[in-house]
Scaffold this motif. Structure first.
Motif, PDB file in Angstrom:
ATOM      1  N   ALA A 121      -4.846 -14.413  20.372  1.00  0.00           N
ATOM      2  CA  ALA A 121      -6.135 -14.515  19.685  1.00  0.00           C
ATOM      3  C   ALA A 121      -6.799 -15.845  20.009  1.00  0.00           C
ATOM      4  CB  ALA A 121      -5.942 -14.377  18.177  1.00  0.00           C
ATOM      5  N   ILE A 122      -8.062 -15.955  19.610  1.00  0.00           N
ATOM      6  CA  ILE A 122      -8.845 -17.171  19.794  1.00  0.00           C
ATOM      7  C   ILE A 122      -9.305 -17.642  18.425  1.00  0.00           C
ATOM      8  CG2 ILE A 122     -10.885 -18.202  20.847  1.00  0.00           C
ATOM      9  CD1 ILE A 122      -9.684 -15.021  22.363  1.00  0.00           C
ATOM     10  N   ILE A 123      -9.090 -18.911  18.125  1.00  0.00           N
ATOM     11  CA  ILE A 123      -9.484 -19.508  16.853  1.00  0.00           C
ATOM     12  C   ILE A 123     -10.603 -20.513  17.099  1.00  0.00           C
ATOM     13  CG2 ILE A 123      -7.658 -21.276  17.050  1.00  0.00           C
ATOM     14  CD1 ILE A 123      -7.443 -21.226  13.968  1.00  0.00           C
ATOM     15  N   THR A 124     -11.555 -20.589  16.180  1.00  0.00           N
ATOM     16  CA  THR A 124     -12.644 -21.545  16.355  1.00  0.00           C
ATOM     17  C   THR A 124     -12.091 -22.969  16.353  1.00  0.00           C
ATOM     18  OG1 THR A 124     -13.085 -21.659  13.981  1.00  0.00           O
ATOM     19  CG2 THR A 124     -14.345 -20.044  15.267  1.00  0.00           C
ATOM     20  N   LYS A 125     -12.820 -23.850  17.018  1.00  0.00           N
ATOM     21  CA  LYS A 125     -12.368 -25.230  17.166  1.00  0.00           C
ATOM     22  C   LYS A 125     -12.202 -25.903  15.802  1.00  0.00           C
ATOM     23  CE  LYS A 125     -13.789 -27.467  20.684  1.00  0.00           C
ATOM     24  NZ  LYS A 125     -14.606 -28.182  21.691  1.00  0.00           N
ATOM     25  N   GLU A 126     -13.138 -25.629  14.879  1.00  0.00           N
ATOM     26  CA  GLU A 126     -13.085 -26.271  13.572  1.00  0.00           C
ATOM     27  C   GLU A 126     -11.845 -25.856  12.784  1.00  0.00           C
ATOM     28  OE1 GLU A 126     -17.213 -26.428  15.033  1.00  0.00           O
ATOM     29  OE2 GLU A 126     -15.658 -24.891  14.950  1.00  0.00           O
ATOM     30  N   HIS A 127     -11.483 -24.569  12.853  1.00  0.00           N
ATOM     31  CA  HIS A 127     -10.306 -24.123  12.111  1.00  0.00           C
ATOM     32  C   HIS A 127      -9.010 -24.532  12.802  1.00  0.00           C
ATOM     33  CE1 HIS A 127     -12.511 -20.957   9.444  1.00  0.00           C
ATOM     34  NE2 HIS A 127     -12.706 -22.200   9.066  1.00  0.00           N
ATOM     35  N   ALA A 128      -9.050 -24.671  14.119  1.00  0.00           N
ATOM     36  CA  ALA A 128      -7.890 -25.226  14.821  1.00  0.00           C
ATOM     37  C   ALA A 128      -7.683 -26.689  14.418  1.00  0.00           C
ATOM     38  CB  ALA A 128      -8.079 -25.112  16.324  1.00  0.00           C
ATOM     39  N   ASN A 129      -8.794 -27.412  14.275  1.00  0.00           N
ATOM     40  CA  ASN A 129      -8.684 -28.817  13.851  1.00  0.00           C
ATOM     41  C   ASN A 129      -8.092 -28.929  12.446  1.00  0.00           C
ATOM     42  OD1 ASN A 129      -9.793 -29.681  16.253  1.00  0.00           O
ATOM     43  ND2 ASN A 129     -11.871 -29.873  15.438  1.00  0.00           N
ATOM     44  N   LEU A 130      -8.450 -27.995  11.567  1.00  0.00           N
ATOM     45  CA  LEU A 130      -7.881 -27.984  10.214  1.00  0.00           C
ATOM     46  C   LEU A 130      -6.361 -27.878  10.282  1.00  0.00           C
ATOM     47  CD1 LEU A 130      -7.742 -27.578   7.117  1.00  0.00           C
ATOM     48  CD2 LEU A 130      -8.364 -25.173   7.525  1.00  0.00           C
TER      49      LEU A 130
END
Length: 479
Positions: free
Chosen positions: A231-240
């Protein structure tokens, strides 16, 4: 536009070229080919009639809205793409095309998107913005697992941490890449990496979107390396998730993905249509664009623009009853986003005709104004493109750039030694926002730019249809 490795090198070249061009070149407003109000037809000749016909009678926005808003996203192997292909064939027939037909090739198993739900079970407990990677298969149930960060660069580094990955959700900051030595025997490297991935047996792997502003990304195909729960996760939620790890908190997620592969292998199709030539009718200029798209948005800039521009060029030539020396062949490819599958299949099916292909042109870099063309670093082609643009004084400010770039269907032709060209376009928000994202919609397409695109592609195509023979070169691999 394809998400192959060669695409990345192409956009590096395009970005540099466009940056330089935008500082030094622009279409003079007095010679603008933007629309009917700014185009002054001073003499009656083929070139200006062609540009005026497109400015005054085009069906560009109508077609783009019908295909993108009406039919929607067009993932290769999907019913929506099949509907769009039938729509395009009917349009092309009404525009005077002959020999309108489909050509099939083996795709493999088709993929259908399903639900994608990911929830953080500890910390703030929010829903995370994650989309399943195309052609990744799913588990039939909800799964809960801890997150582990992976930041590896080589196969050996991956193997070293593989035992820790079992049963985890892997947040992949980076993945293994072959060394120059491994590139020499890429099959061995690929087989070894695939086996290491299978042995790692992680619960899921999340790649990080390359976009800012909570925009998603998409990639994948029948030959994808990560087969399950990718899957692909948005950058902001990956940063979280990374901030939690940095504070000593191990994130735990619950996820459910519903994307599924078809039980049986299926065929995909290219659409082919001809506008016949005269004394050199056995020679062709292929004007192509990929009609397939990713399915988070509606594929307007990638590549609805190229599709409707290609169709408009044929419409305008037929409306003016033009008679080119060579045959114009329009090809709407599929499978571009999965690695140029459609254009490679076309070349294989038409191998005997390849020496008779005068050139191939494609447009696949968004909805910005065309500022020039890449000559693919072939001196004879550089001269021919410059000569072609001079036949249309309205195109005199186009720049023919001595550079090679791939990443779209012209690459497959170029690698067979066939003259193959793609325009350089103003980048606008293509790379930063619309490309492969959920906001690839008609909202990001300007009618004036679309008309200019069609006029430039029509003018260059007409010049090459009637110009001197372009030489083929030795086949080569474009990196």
């Amino acid at each position: 536009m394809s998400s192959s490795l060669s695409r990345q090198s192409r956009f590096a070249i395009l970005a540099l070229s466009v940056s330089l061009l935008s500082q030094h070149y622009c279409f003079a407003q007095s010679q603008s080919v933007v629309g009917a109000q700014t185009l002054e037809v001073k003499t009656v000749n083929t070139s200006q009639n062609l540009l005026a016909e497109i400015a005054q009678n085009n069906q560009l926005m109508l077609n783009l809205e019908e295909m993108c808003d009406g039919i929607g996203p067009r993932l290769t192997g999907s019913p929506q793409l099949r509907q769009a292909q039938q729509w395009a064939m009917e349009k092309l027939k009404s525009y005077g095309a002959v020999n309108v037909h489909e050509e099939a090739y083996e795709l493999g198993r088709a993929w259908t998107r399903g639900v994608a739900r990911v929830r953080l079970l500890n910390a703030n407990g929010i829903q995370l913005d994650v989309q399943q990677q195309a052609w990744s298969d799913s588990s039939p149930r909800k799964i809960s697992a801890e997150v582990l960060l992976m930041n590896v660069k080589t196969l050996d580094e991956f193997k070293a941490i593989a035992p820790r990955l079992r049963g985890k959700i892997v947040l992949a900051k980076s993945t293994p890449k072959p060394t120059p030595e491994q590139e020499k025997n890429f099959k061995q490297y690929s087989d070894e990496l695939n086996e290491a991935i299978r042995a790692a047996d992680f619960a899921a792997i999340f790649f990080v979107s390359g976009r800012e502003g909570s925009l998603q990304d998409m990639f994948g195909g029948p030959n994808t390396r990560y087969k399950k729960n990718a899957a692909i996760i948005t950058k902001e939620h990956a940063n979280l998730l990374q901030r939690l790890v940095a504070r000593g908190i191990t994130p735990k997620l619950e996820f459910e993905f519903g994307g599924r592969l078809s039980k049986d292998v299926v065929k995909a199709y290219n659409v082919v249509a001809d506008f016949p030539g005269t004394e050199l009718s056995d020679e062709t200029v292929v004007l192509g664009a990929h009609q397939d798209s990713w399915d988070l948005g509606t594929g307007a800039t990638d590549n609805g623009v190229g599709t409707v521009v290609t169709m408009e060029v044929l419409r305008a030539m037929h409306a003016l009853k033009l008679k080119p020396k060579r045959t114009l062949r329009v090809v709407l490819f599929s499978g571009e986003e999965q690695g140029l599958l459609g254009s490679k299949a076309y070349l294989k099916a038409h191998a005997a005709e390849q020496p008779k292909i005068q050139a191939m042109l494609t447009q696949d870099a968004g909805g910005g104004r065309i500022t020039g063309f890449l000559d693919m670093k072939v001196d004879e082609w550089f001269a021919a493109l410059n000569e072609a643009k001079e036949q249309f004084k309205e195109l005199s400010h186009l720049d023919i750039t001595y550079a090679a770039g791939g990443g779209s269907d012209h690459q497959a032709f170029f690698e067979q030694g066939i003259p193959a060209f793609a325009p350089i376009q103003d980048p606008l928000d293509y790379r930063s926002h619309t490309w492969h994202s959920q906001v690839d919609t008609v909202d990001h397409v300007s009618k004036d730019n679309l008309i200019q695109n069609a006029q430039v592609m029509a003018a260059m195509t007409w010049a090459i249809l009637n110009g001197k023979k372009l030489p083929h070169v030795a086949p080569q691999v474009l990196r």
